[in-house]
Design a protein around this motif. Structure first.
Motif, PDB file in Angstrom:
ATOM      1  N   LEU A 177      33.237  23.196  39.008  1.00  0.00           N
ATOM      2  CA  LEU A 177      34.293  23.739  39.869  1.00  0.00           C
ATOM      3  C   LEU A 177      35.635  23.815  39.152  1.00  0.00           C
ATOM      4  CD1 LEU A 177      33.503  21.783  43.162  1.00  0.00           C
ATOM      5  CD2 LEU A 177      33.018  24.174  42.693  1.00  0.00           C
ATOM      6  N   SER A 178      35.657  23.527  37.863  1.00  0.00           N
ATOM      7  CA  SER A 178      36.919  23.407  37.146  1.00  0.00           C
ATOM      8  C   SER A 178      37.162  24.615  36.247  1.00  0.00           C
ATOM      9  CB  SER A 178      36.914  22.121  36.306  1.00  0.00           C
ATOM     10  OG  SER A 178      38.066  22.060  35.499  1.00  0.00           O
ATOM     11  N   PRO A 179      38.226  25.409  36.521  1.00  0.00           N
ATOM     12  CA  PRO A 179      38.586  26.485  35.594  1.00  0.00           C
ATOM     13  C   PRO A 179      38.956  25.896  34.233  1.00  0.00           C
ATOM     14  CG  PRO A 179      39.736  26.672  37.701  1.00  0.00           C
ATOM     15  CD  PRO A 179      39.104  25.318  37.672  1.00  0.00           C
ATOM     16  N   PRO A 180      38.871  26.651  33.149  1.00  0.00           N
ATOM     17  CA  PRO A 180      38.670  28.112  33.104  1.00  0.00           C
ATOM     18  C   PRO A 180      37.212  28.549  32.990  1.00  0.00           C
ATOM     19  CG  PRO A 180      39.249  27.319  30.940  1.00  0.00           C
ATOM     20  CD  PRO A 180      39.242  26.104  31.827  1.00  0.00           C
ATOM     21  N   VAL A 181      36.276  27.611  32.803  1.00  0.00           N
ATOM     22  CA  VAL A 181      34.876  28.007  32.601  1.00  0.00           C
ATOM     23  C   VAL A 181      34.028  27.421  33.722  1.00  0.00           C
ATOM     24  CG1 VAL A 181      33.060  28.277  30.876  1.00  0.00           C
ATOM     25  CG2 VAL A 181      35.386  27.780  30.130  1.00  0.00           C
ATOM     26  N   ALA A 182      34.423  27.652  34.952  1.00  0.00           N
ATOM     27  CA  ALA A 182      33.682  27.129  36.103  1.00  0.00           C
ATOM     28  C   ALA A 182      32.510  28.060  36.393  1.00  0.00           C
ATOM     29  CB  ALA A 182      34.606  27.017  37.309  1.00  0.00           C
ATOM     30  N   MET A 183      31.294  27.604  36.093  1.00  0.00           N
ATOM     31  CA  MET A 183      30.121  28.469  36.222  1.00  0.00           C
ATOM     32  C   MET A 183      29.921  28.942  37.663  1.00  0.00           C
ATOM     33  SD  MET A 183      29.044  28.907  33.222  1.00  0.00           S
ATOM     34  CE  MET A 183      27.591  29.833  33.691  1.00  0.00           C
ATOM     35  N   ALA A 184      30.230  28.077  38.633  1.00  0.00           N
ATOM     36  CA  ALA A 184      30.034  28.465  40.030  1.00  0.00           C
ATOM     37  C   ALA A 184      30.879  29.686  40.391  1.00  0.00           C
ATOM     38  CB  ALA A 184      30.398  27.288  40.950  1.00  0.00           C
ATOM     39  N   ALA A 185      32.069  29.790  39.804  1.00  0.00           N
ATOM     40  CA  ALA A 185      32.941  30.931  40.085  1.00  0.00           C
ATOM     41  C   ALA A 185      32.321  32.235  39.587  1.00  0.00           C
ATOM     42  CB  ALA A 185      34.304  30.714  39.431  1.00  0.00           C
ATOM     43  N   PHE A 186      31.701  32.194  38.431  1.00  0.00           N
ATOM     44  CA  PHE A 186      31.100  33.403  37.872  1.00  0.00           C
ATOM     45  C   PHE A 186      29.838  33.806  38.642  1.00  0.00           C
ATOM     46  CE2 PHE A 186      33.651  31.637  34.428  1.00  0.00           C
ATOM     47  CZ  PHE A 186      34.367  32.763  34.031  1.00  0.00           C
ATOM     48  N   TYR A 187      29.089  32.798  39.128  1.00  0.00           N
ATOM     49  CA  TYR A 187      27.947  33.120  39.990  1.00  0.00           C
ATOM     50  C   TYR A 187      28.417  33.874  41.230  1.00  0.00           C
ATOM     51  CZ  TYR A 187      25.032  29.779  37.359  1.00  0.00           C
ATOM     52  OH  TYR A 187      24.327  29.122  36.381  1.00  0.00           O
ATOM     53  N   LEU A 188      29.488  33.380  41.860  1.00  0.00           N
ATOM     54  CA  LEU A 188      29.987  34.010  43.084  1.00  0.00           C
ATOM     55  C   LEU A 188      30.600  35.371  42.797  1.00  0.00           C
ATOM     56  CD1 LEU A 188      30.489  33.871  46.120  1.00  0.00           C
ATOM     57  CD2 LEU A 188      32.622  32.658  45.650  1.00  0.00           C
ATOM     58  N   LYS A 189      31.334  35.477  41.708  1.00  0.00           N
ATOM     59  CA  LYS A 189      31.974  36.750  41.363  1.00  0.00           C
ATOM     60  C   LYS A 189      30.939  37.843  41.174  1.00  0.00           C
ATOM     61  CE  LYS A 189      35.058  39.717  40.059  1.00  0.00           C
ATOM     62  NZ  LYS A 189      35.832  40.443  41.110  1.00  0.00           N
ATOM     63  N   GLY A 190      29.758  37.478  40.700  1.00  0.00           N
ATOM     64  CA  GLY A 190      28.710  38.465  40.474  1.00  0.00           C
ATOM     65  C   GLY A 190      28.213  39.137  41.737  1.00  0.00           C
ATOM     66  N   VAL A 191      28.383  38.490  42.903  1.00  0.00           N
ATOM     67  CA  VAL A 191      27.894  39.071  44.162  1.00  0.00           C
ATOM     68  C   VAL A 191      29.029  39.334  45.155  1.00  0.00           C
ATOM     69  CG1 VAL A 191      25.617  38.018  43.942  1.00  0.00           C
ATOM     70  CG2 VAL A 191      27.436  36.754  45.104  1.00  0.00           C
ATOM     71  N   ALA A 192      30.271  39.033  44.777  1.00  0.00           N
ATOM     72  CA  ALA A 192      31.409  39.203  45.685  1.00  0.00           C
ATOM     73  C   ALA A 192      31.867  40.656  45.711  1.00  0.00           C
ATOM     74  CB  ALA A 192      32.563  38.299  45.253  1.00  0.00           C
ATOM     75  N   PRO A 193      32.525  41.085  46.797  1.00  0.00           N
ATOM     76  CA  PRO A 193      33.093  42.430  46.825  1.00  0.00           C
ATOM     77  C   PRO A 193      34.108  42.618  45.691  1.00  0.00           C
ATOM     78  CG  PRO A 193      33.111  41.439  49.019  1.00  0.00           C
ATOM     79  CD  PRO A 193      32.724  40.357  48.059  1.00  0.00           C
ATOM     80  N   PRO A 194      34.320  43.846  45.240  1.00  0.00           N
ATOM     81  CA  PRO A 194      35.204  44.088  44.091  1.00  0.00           C
ATOM     82  C   PRO A 194      36.637  43.582  44.272  1.00  0.00           C
ATOM     83  CG  PRO A 194      33.906  46.046  44.604  1.00  0.00           C
ATOM     84  CD  PRO A 194      33.664  45.073  45.706  1.00  0.00           C
ATOM     85  N   HIS A 195      37.122  43.563  45.539  1.00  0.00           N
ATOM     86  CA  HIS A 195      38.516  43.165  45.740  1.00  0.00           C
ATOM     87  C   HIS A 195      38.718  41.647  45.653  1.00  0.00           C
ATOM     88  CE1 HIS A 195      36.844  42.715  49.849  1.00  0.00           C
ATOM     89  NE2 HIS A 195      37.744  41.748  49.974  1.00  0.00           N
TER      90      HIS A 195
END
Length: 460
Positions: free
Chosen positions: A402-420
């Motif tokens: 959950l810790s930026p800058p390389v938080a893997m969970a964020a990239f998993y979510l970004k892959g399926v999140a709306p573009p905005h």
């Protein structure tokens, strides 16, 4: 970590075999960060440096002992009873996911929590916690809940950061909550009973999930604009809520309780319970009329791929660790750490900081199979319970996810999140939950009984 290794390298005037071991450790970190396959890099470096360690002048190249060691370590991983539970738990998670059982689960919890502040976010965290007990795969939980929950929360007017934080934090609960694959691998690596690890993880996992829910509800009460309540006329009747819970929440919950309860209370081994869980997942898919040959085939394929990765990692780790110890790298690190005159608490803090930093560039599997064999021999020197250390590591790696800058969970979510939905919004939403994680770690430092009480009561 690489700087620490080379610092050790430069601290001794005469280069010995031990320094080849440290060079090997530095090379594996660099190779993984460059994108080389972890398992085969571990095996390759273990073979090369092991060949050097075992080499005798005049000996035919094919008679080097490293080849025998490679065969022994591979056979040892294939016959490890603990690792048999991995494919069964993974299959249980994939079949539950592919059969759309989690969709029904989220819908029923959403209806039941409709009167609570931040009901959609609360339902998301609770669903993540339950789904995490059905699968230990963080990426699968975050991705699926991103598809299921993010859209409805945004359409209901929820704050983007709070919605993203609820999904990523809830999805990472699978690192700690049984049947965590991480705890299975740690148990196999450290020689700690997986049953005791699961029992020790129950209370910290429950406390962490409860703090997540409490935080979401507190934010919704303080600022209702972050989580708008649905109009009262849209809330379903009590009879419908009861029916949805009985047909969606109850069956999966009973299956999970049966699997984990049989493990914790000693009625079955983790492998036996995992087999029952996998069969139960198939029965649920059939009962919900979601079973098909294509879904079964896909679940088996994904299970085989994940299991192959884990097992080859374990083989590579065993060979790498044996070579590293043979070269004397472990002994040199022990001498260096003892020379610092650390207290047990200081050692715990330093080791957890190193593991947290490693959690940015490396996956948890790599940290468990590469670096745990280095830390584990030091635990006896500081009189630290390896069970307690393993649960701290699980909490720590959950924080790193959950810790930026390389938080893997964020990239998993970004892959399926709306573009905005931007990556910065996801990072900002994760930060308060990361603070809760750190607070949970502090609680565990202060009161180790949170992790050790239940295993002691159940098993003595």
């Amino acid at each position: 970590m690489v700087l620490l290794i080379f610092g050790l390298f430069l601290s001794v005037e005469e280069i010995t075999q031990a320094h080849y071991g440290l060079l090997m450790l530095a090379l594996i970190v660099v190779a993984i960060m460059l994108g080389f396959p972890t398992a085969f890099t571990l095996m390759g470096l273990g073979m090369i440096f092991g060949y050097i360690a075992f080499y005798t002048p005049g000996q035919p190249w094919y008679q080097n002992v490293i080849f025998d060691l490679m065969v022994q370590r591979t056979y040892g991983a294939m016959t490890n009873d603990v690792l048999i539970a991995v494919p069964l738990f993974v299959f249980m998670g994939y079949i539950v996911e592919r059969a759309a059982i989690v969709d029904r689960l989220f819908h029923s919890i959403q209806l039941a929590s409709g009167a609570l502040p931040g009901s959609l976010a609360v339902a998301t965290v609770v669903t993540c916690a339950i789904f995490s007990t059905a699968t230990g795969i963080i990426g699968a939980v975050v991705t699926l809940m991103g598809l299921l929950a993010l859209g409805p929360m945004l359409r209901a007017g929820y704050d983007t950061k709070l919605a993203a934080g609820s999904i990523t934090a809830g999805g990472c609960l699978g690192i700690l909550i049984p049947p965590s694959i991480l705890l299975i691998l740690y148990g196999a690596t450290a020689g700690v009973s997986v049953v005791r690890l699961y029992a020790g993880a129950f209370i910290p996992g429950f406390i962490l999930a409860t703090m997540y829910v409490g935080y979401v509800m507190a934010r919704a009460i303080i600022n209702p604009k972050l989580c708008p309540k649905p109009p009262r006329e849209q809330r379903p009747a009590l009879a419908r809520i009861a029916w949805e819970l009985a047909t969606s929440f109850l069956p999966l919950s009973l299956l999970i309780l049966a699997v984990l309860g049989s493990i914790v209370f000693g009625l079955a081994t983790p492998t036996e319970a995992a087999g029952v869980g996998a069969f139960g997942g198939l029965l649920l898919a059939v009962a919900y009329r979601q079973f098909s040959w294509s879904r079964l085939k896909e679940s088996v394929f994904l299970t085989a791929r994940t299991t192959a990765m884990v097992c080859w990692l374990f083989v590579g780790s065993a060979l790498f660790s044996a070579t590293f110890a043979l070269l004397g790298g472990q002994q040199l690190i022990e001498q260096f750490v003892l020379g610092l005159n650390l207290t047990p608490i200081q050692f715990l803090i330093v080791s957890q900081i190193i593991i947290f930093l490693l959690g940015w560039p490396l996956e948890w599997t790599e940290i468990i199979v590469i670096f745990m064999p280095i830390f584990l021999p030091l635990l006896d020197l500081f009189n630290i319970d390896p069970l307690f250390f393993g649960l701290l590591v699980a909490l720590n790696l959950q924080t790193a996810f959950l810790s930026p800058p390389v938080a893997m969970a964020a990239f998993y979510l970004k892959g399926v999140a709306p573009p905005h939905v931007s990556l910065n919004q996801i990072f900002a939403g994760m930060m308060p939950f990361m603070g809760i994680q750190v607070f949970a770690m502090v609680l565990l430092y202060i009161w180790p009984e949170l992790a050790l009480w239940l295993p002691e009561v159940l098993y003595g």
